[in-house]
Design an enzyme around this catalytic site. Structure first.
Site, PDB file in Angstrom:
ATOM      1  N   SER A   1      27.844  21.653   2.787  1.00 38.00           N
ATOM      2  CA  SER A   1      27.548  21.454   1.025  1.00 38.00           C
ATOM      3  C   SER A   1      27.289  19.678   0.910  1.00 38.00           C
ATOM      4  O   SER A   1      26.287  18.701  -0.201  1.00 38.00           O
ATOM      5  CB  SER A   1      27.983  21.726   0.081  1.00 38.00           C
ATOM      6  OG  SER A   1      28.947  23.217   0.050  1.00 38.00           O
TER       7      SER A   1
ATOM      8  N   GLU B   1      33.193  21.026  -9.939  1.00 33.66           N
ATOM      9  CA  GLU B   1      32.188  20.923  -8.524  1.00 33.66           C
ATOM     10  C   GLU B   1      30.640  21.812  -9.739  1.00 33.66           C
ATOM     11  O   GLU B   1      30.909  23.007  -9.759  1.00 33.66           O
ATOM     12  CB  GLU B   1      32.833  21.815  -8.282  1.00 33.66           C
ATOM     13  CG  GLU B   1      33.431  22.793  -8.845  1.00 33.66           C
ATOM     14  CD  GLU B   1      34.639  23.545  -7.694  1.00 33.66           C
ATOM     15  OE1 GLU B   1      34.006  24.286  -6.896  1.00 33.66           O
ATOM     16  OE2 GLU B   1      35.729  23.294  -7.767  1.00 33.66           O
TER      17      GLU B   1
END
Length: 981
Positions: A579, A490
């Site tokens: 996000s 990530e």
């Protein structure tokens, strides 16, 4: 595997049964009753549930909370689900199993008042043999669910590590599908290990010949005989293509299984003319495995699967013999929508996951929790690889907590091992120990030895762990390896709301404005679309620069967190995470298109693209920077046909045009290749004033189903007189719904995020709402109005779905198309070698010489550090080479720049400050030939303008070693030397 077992033909309003005892499978989602309460006698047949809410599963009882509440405030407690059903007369004397795709958190199941069993982990599918509890005629199943955050396993009093208020959105009850299976007493088992102790059917391919389109297809079925005497049977396998045409048929010799015994039966054969599953090419086959007694079929299972070849070696991943770099998203497993949570119809899962493929992503790394079956199968259809975790929080664990994770992974492997999209099994969201990694690999080897899947974990960087794990990679940084593939789990956690275009567009959000996070300024969580998209480009650049083809040690890519805005932990101004590259209604942000440009290829870009970030509707006098994301070599900008200039290139894909004065009309970016040929174009046009509303339906390819669970996704736009969307419109729209449908609404920035509100604003000229069908078919009319605009009306018609006695033969995923748009795996190489590594023969260091070998050991947990004032290290190459670059991973990489001087055979070829990055920096040399490379620290390291990564709760994760390394010390983790090919 898709246990969508031989569907029954529908006639009139009923169900037609086959004449023999062959297996029947039913959609068990219809006709449930729900109560958010804990009445004492709810498990009993005679209990009066007439006042309970009628629902069709899947349905979380607290779905209204999705996106209206912070994850920590999602409603928890006990809820009951009850259902009456009647089996057809042909089920008499047969076995009956109930299969739940999952429950949250615990589910205690009763049939006709008899307790059948308990499932508690909140992740895996489970099921029970309910044969003994059934009676002729009407039957009743009741399920008591408890989604308390602090739920504890009854036998051990141990909490579940993955019941976490940060990342595992708590949609309680029965938010996943349920099936009922009726089988002969000689049958192929279900893949439900924890509750039934059985493993089901396993289909796989081996002995691949990709160019020749050949492989050996194998099927294995666990068969149980519950007759009181021995049974002899034959095992036949049919392989059918996507059109239902048989492409192969084979069988095993007859065999005998004793009364009460279980056996595994196998058959295999070479098959030609195969279409191999690939990225963006979700080609699937139906493999029908049948048990026959005296020539008559007594049990058939249809397994929907695909065949593909994988390889994990030399730091790279190969799919069907072609190297592919990981490009994708770390997505929350809940994959949720406003006011619905995770419980969407299968076609909407395909729509969402298909959008990710459209952005040119090839991998979803589901986070922390095994995804539900519907999303697993959806990625099969759309052609997206996936990394499947077991269940965890943020660290390796011990004792019963580790056993719980092992149990979850075992069940997940058995249940999902026939899905070709699963390419990675993830053992932990943080690194796990060598012993634990070995345990996880043993599970894979026991239950999925032929699936072509790598077993690994986040991190796993050391030499010792790389000898055990089959892939690894950190959370925030770039890693490289010449051994196992390393990809970032990530790599970008920034947030930005879709409503904010830039600082020049209403509501005039100044980039970075927002509340602090843990007492610190939080601009990275309050981006506008411009800056968020640009940050996405900057973050990907490090991975692109170290891609396959750039040397012996390479990065195998990474996944950006996240794809769609999520009802999980957040740091920005809203109570949910922003996000996403699309918002919660899957409306793309500019970051979506940025990825689409950069990722359009297996490794190297194969299709040039360009995208102008933003819109072109500004107030007169506006002067702004225009940014273009493009894979072209250079980009020019034109305004109303007049050239504005050539873009300033940075991070390879970003082209910047300063001080562009707005004029109404057409803004066009043209990308050119190295020879000056125009190869891509992007255009923005100024829209006129808002004039009217437009409604557009996004619905299932099968049409809207009146099953009480299907959804229509309706887009509302504010358009000008010519029908062009006005990209700066913020009009509030009021909706009126008429007909057999339920309003679920959408989301927008405002009170309670407008969840379930009948009036909500568009953002950037567009928004979407969800409508849920009822169980009665009919005409559904949606009207939209907004002050000063012409209204809009949309008519939908829902189709009837046959349900009889609580059973349906129509499954949510039946008839959904396979996504084949990208085509089969290309036979050409996926990258061009851009540089060649020159090996190192020996190393001398002015200090701490014993550690100098750590700089070339392909182990990012080791490093060489000089003593203060003695920052000199010399590498002797294995041969003389004309070096084009030096690549270094320096301690403190994102926080620190080092003043370095580099000499090749005594000639200075570099003198300057190293850039900061997410791991590796490439220092260009002047193509100087030599064999000895001297690297020297020339002053004190500089930590100004550090890349700030304050978004993680555990700052140890973000540690780069800068705090442990004095500024007057040279510290090298890895050093590499390159020449041009």
């Amino acid at each position: 595997m898709n246990l969508r077992l031989i569907p029954l033909a529908l006639i009139a309003a009923g169900l037609m049964q086959p004449a023999h005892a062959e297996r029947q499978s039913y959609n068990f989602n219809p006709n449930w009753k729900l109560a958010v309460a804990d009445p004492a006698d709810a498990a009993q047949r005679a209990f009066d549930d007439s006042a309970w809410k009628a629902v069709t599963l899947p349905r979380a009882w607290n779905e209204d909370d999705a996106f209206s509440k912070d994850i920590v405030d999602l409603t928890t407690g006990v809820a009951w689900y009850r259902k009456h059903f009647t089996l057809p007369a042909t089920a008499a004397g047969q076995k009956v199993f109930i299969e739940f795709e999952g429950a949250r958190q615990a589910a205690e199941v009763y049939v006709n008042g008899k307790r059948i069993g308990l499932h508690e982990n909140g992740i895996n599918a489970f099921g029970f043999d309910i044969t003994a509890a059934l009676q002729p005629g009407d039957n009743m199943v009741a399920v008591r669910t408890d989604n308390s955050w602090d739920y504890r396993e009854k036998a051990t009093n141990q909490r579940y590590q993955w019941s976490d208020k940060n990342f595992n959105a708590n949609y309680g009850g029965l938010p996943k599908n349920v099936r009922l299976h009726v089988t002969d007493k000689l049958y192929q088992t279900l893949p439900l290990y924890s509750t039934l102790g059985t493993t089901g059917v396993y289909v796989y391919a081996r002995e691949f010949d990709i160019p020749g389109r050949r492989a050996t297809i194998a099927a294995e079925s666990e068969v149980r005989n519950e007759y009181p005497d021995t049974r002899t049977f034959t095992y036949e396998v049919q392989v059918k293509d996507r059109d239902g045409k048989q492409v192969a048929q084979f069988s095993s010799p007859a065999q005998t299984v004793a009364a009460g015994a279980t056996a595994v039966v196998k058959a295999s054969a070479p098959v030609q003319g195969l279409n191999f599953w690939s990225w963006g090419y979700g080609y699937l086959y139906d493999v029908v495995t049948t048990l026959k007694v005296d020539g008559k079929a007594v049990d058939s299972v249809t397994t929907r699967t695909g065949f593909r070849k994988t390889e994990f070696a030399n730091g790279m991943v190969k799919l069907n013999d072609r190297v592919i770099q990981m490009k994708g998203y770390a997505q929350r497993t809940s994959n949720e929508w406003p006011a619905v949570g995770m419980s969407v119809p299968a076609w909407l899962s395909d729509y969402s996951n298909g959008l990710a493929v459209e952005s040119n992503a090839n991998l979803v790394r589901w986070m922390h929790i095994t995804p539900w079956k519907q999303d697993v199968e959806s990625l099969d259809r759309v052609g997206m690889m996936q990394a499947m975790p077991a269940g965890d929080s943020e660290a390796d664990v011990t004792g019963r907590r580790w056993e719980q994770r092992i149990d979850a992974m075992r069940d997940a492997i058995i249940y999902n091992r026939n899905s070709p999209s699963i390419v990675f099994y993830e053992s932990g969201n943080r690194g796990v120990s060598e012993a634990h990694m070995l345990e996880m690999k043993a599970l894979r080897d026991q239950f999925d030895p032929h699936g072509g899947r790598a077993s690994g974990s986040r991190e796993m960087l050391s030499t010792k762990l790389q000898q055990v794990a089959e892939y690894g990679g950190e959370m925030l940084y770039i890693n490289k390896s010449a051994r196992i593939p390393m990809w970032a789990m990530e790599y970008s956690r920034d947030e930005g709301a879709r409503i904010y275009w830039d600082e020049y567009t209403a509501p005039f959000h100044k980039n970075g404005d927002g509340p602090p996070h843990k007492g610190q300024p939080a601009p990275t969580y309050n981006h506008n679309q411009d800056s968020h998209a640009i940050e996405n480009v900057k973050r990907w650049y490090d991975y692109w620069e170290q891609r396959p083809g750039t040397g012996t040690r390479v990065s195998s890519g990474g996944v950006n967190i996240i794809f769609s805005d999520s009802n999980t932990h957040h740091r920005g101004a809203n109570n949910y995470r922003r996000s996403g590259e699309v918002d919660a209604m899957r409306i793309p942000k500019d970051g979506f298109y940025a990825h689409q440009v950069m990722w359009d290829g297996w490794v190297d870009v194969e299709r040039p693209r360009a995208h102008i970030i933003g819109h072109w509707n500004y107030a007169p006098g506006t002067v702004k920077t225009v940014s273009v994301v493009s894979s072209a070599e250079r980009v020019e900008l034109f305004l109303n046909g007049k050239k504005v200039g050539q873009g300033r290139q940075s991070e390879r894909f970003l082209f910047t045009f300063d001080d562009v004065a707005f004029q109404p009309g057409e803004l066009k970016a043209v990308g050119y290749d190295a020879k000056g040929k125009a190869i891509c174009i992007s255009v923005l046009a100024t829209a006129g004033a808002p004039a009217k509303l437009r409604l557009t339906s996004i619905a299932s390819p099968k049409g809207l189903q009146a099953d009480g669970a299907d959804l229509a996704l309706v887009q509302v736009e504010v358009v000008d007189a010519k029908g062009r969307r006005n990209p700066v419109a913020l009009n509030k729209v009021e909706f009126e719904l008429q007909g057999p449908a339920e309003w679920r609404g959408g989301i927008a920035q405002g009170p309670d995020n407008y969840v379930l509100s009948r009036a909500l604003p568009v953002e950037g000229g567009v928004n979407r709402v969800l409508l849920r069908t009822g169980t009665q078919a009919g005409k559904i009319i949606l009207r939209a109005k907004s002050e000063g605009l012409a209204s809009a009306e949309l008519t939908l018609v829902s189709k009837p779905v046959a349900v009889k006695d609580g059973l349906s033969a129509q499954f949510p995923a039946d008839g959904l198309p396979l996504h084949l748009q990208r085509g089969a795996t290309p036979a050409t190489p996926s990258f061009k070698v851009s540089r060649v590594a020159v090996p190192v023969a020996s190393i001398e260091a002015a200090s701490n010489a014993a550690d100098a070998g750590f700089t070339v050991d392909d182990d990012e947990t080791t490093k060489w550090s000089s003593k203060p004032g003695e920052g000199v290290i010399t590498f002797k190459l294995a041969r003389t080479a004309k070096l084009s670059s030096v690549v270094l991973k320096l301690a403190g990489w994102r926080e620190r720049s080092y003043p370095l001087q580099i000499q090749v055979d005594g000639k200075q070829v570099y003198d300057g400050m190293t850039p900061k990055g997410l791991g590796y920096v490439t220092l260009p040399l002047a193509g100087t030939a030599g064999q000895t490379v001297r690297i020297a620290l020339n002053g004190m390291a500089d930590e100004t303008n550090a890349i700030k990564l304050t978004e993680v709760a555990n700052q140890a994760i973000a540690d780069t070693g800068a705090n442990q390394t004095p500024k007057g010390v040279l510290s090298i983790v890895e050093a590499e030397f390159y020449e041009l090919p």
